[in-house]
Scaffold this active site. Sequence first.
Site, PDB file in Angstrom:
ATOM      1  N   CYS A 165       0.824  -1.218   0.000  1.00  0.00           N
ATOM      2  CA  CYS A 165       0.000   0.000   0.000  1.00  0.00           C
ATOM      3  C   CYS A 165       0.855   1.264   0.000  1.00  0.00           C
ATOM      4  O   CYS A 165       0.329   2.363  -0.028  1.00  0.00           O
ATOM      5  CB  CYS A 165      -0.902   0.021   1.227  1.00  0.00           C
TER       6      CYS A 165
ATOM      7  N   ASP B 165       2.862   2.390   2.452  1.00  0.00           N
ATOM      8  CA  ASP B 165       3.195   2.920   3.774  1.00  0.00           C
ATOM      9  C   ASP B 165       3.318   1.760   4.740  1.00  0.00           C
ATOM     10  O   ASP B 165       2.389   0.976   4.876  1.00  0.00           O
ATOM     11  CB  ASP B 165       2.052   3.810   4.294  1.00  0.00           C
TER      12      ASP B 165
ATOM     13  N   CYS C  68       6.681   8.088   2.987  1.00  0.00           N
ATOM     14  CA  CYS C  68       7.090   9.408   2.532  1.00  0.00           C
ATOM     15  C   CYS C  68       7.863  10.165   3.620  1.00  0.00           C
ATOM     16  O   CYS C  68       8.099   9.646   4.709  1.00  0.00           O
ATOM     17  CB  CYS C  68       5.846  10.196   2.153  1.00  0.00           C
TER      18      CYS C  68
ATOM     19  N   CYS D 206       0.190   9.750   8.553  1.00  0.00           N
ATOM     20  CA  CYS D 206       1.530   9.288   8.944  1.00  0.00           C
ATOM     21  C   CYS D 206       1.653   9.305  10.471  1.00  0.00           C
ATOM     22  O   CYS D 206       2.249   8.404  11.065  1.00  0.00           O
ATOM     23  CB  CYS D 206       2.614  10.169   8.327  1.00  0.00           C
TER      24      CYS D 206
END
Length: 275
Positions: free
Chosen positions: A35, A37, A61, A105
């Site tokens: 996915c 992440d 990221c 995140c």
Amino acid sequence: MWDYTDKVREHFLNPKNVGEVENPDGIGEVGSIACGDALKLTFRLGKDKKIAEARFKTFGCASAIASSSVLTEMIIGKTLEEVEKISNDDIAMALGGLPKEKIHCSVMGQEALEKAIAYYKGEPEKILEGEIICHCFNVTDVDIRRAVQEKGLTSLEDVTGYLKAGGGCGNCHEEILQIIQKSQGMTILEPKKPAAGMTNLQKIRKIEETLESEIKPALIRDGGNIELVDVDGNRVLVRLQGACATCSRSRITLKDHVEARLRTLVAHDLVVEEA
Ligand code: FES
């Protein structure tokens, strides 16, 4: 371009505590590389029962790296009772804030911490509550409803930024929109079937009406606008104007907002493209 704080940049460029703790007491893994992440957080307790060492490995990221890095700094030297109270908002605040599209995140960091503590305590994996709506990111209707209500999320874009739900194949967009509408007390408009019985002219009128009443007001509020250029079968050709025309996120606006609304309110097979 995302607007990152100096703190995010610092933790992204010089991440702290990268790697894995040897013989860890706590292990928490969330997300999946498929996915885009994933985060693994490990920690070791000292004799004083405070976290003596914490490390992370992440595939993600700049915000995912920065959130994980700052989280390890936040938990080292603290007891489990203290770190249990850390929320995703605390992680984002420790970074001086995150762009709203990147809040997921910090959510991932908080979830990895929660799992690592559960691992230490020998607690079973938490059973997902509710029905999975976004299969790309394993997000349930309960998660979405809770986030919408508690965080005041009002759009698909907000939900994707916060939970990542809807950030993959897009098959769940209509269901997410319905949960948002329902949470806001709006009448749920079922996705329309292909425009059977609707003439081409009726379809164009319906698209125009929906653009005027449901889509333009939000774009105008943000300094932009949209113009209908043509309708060719199921292709809806539009032109973004004002701030929307120059925005780096114009494709997201087109797909996640304009196309999703038209599919829900006019016909589910419409494809919106820029003329
Ligand atoms: S099911 Fe793929 S993005 Fe939600």
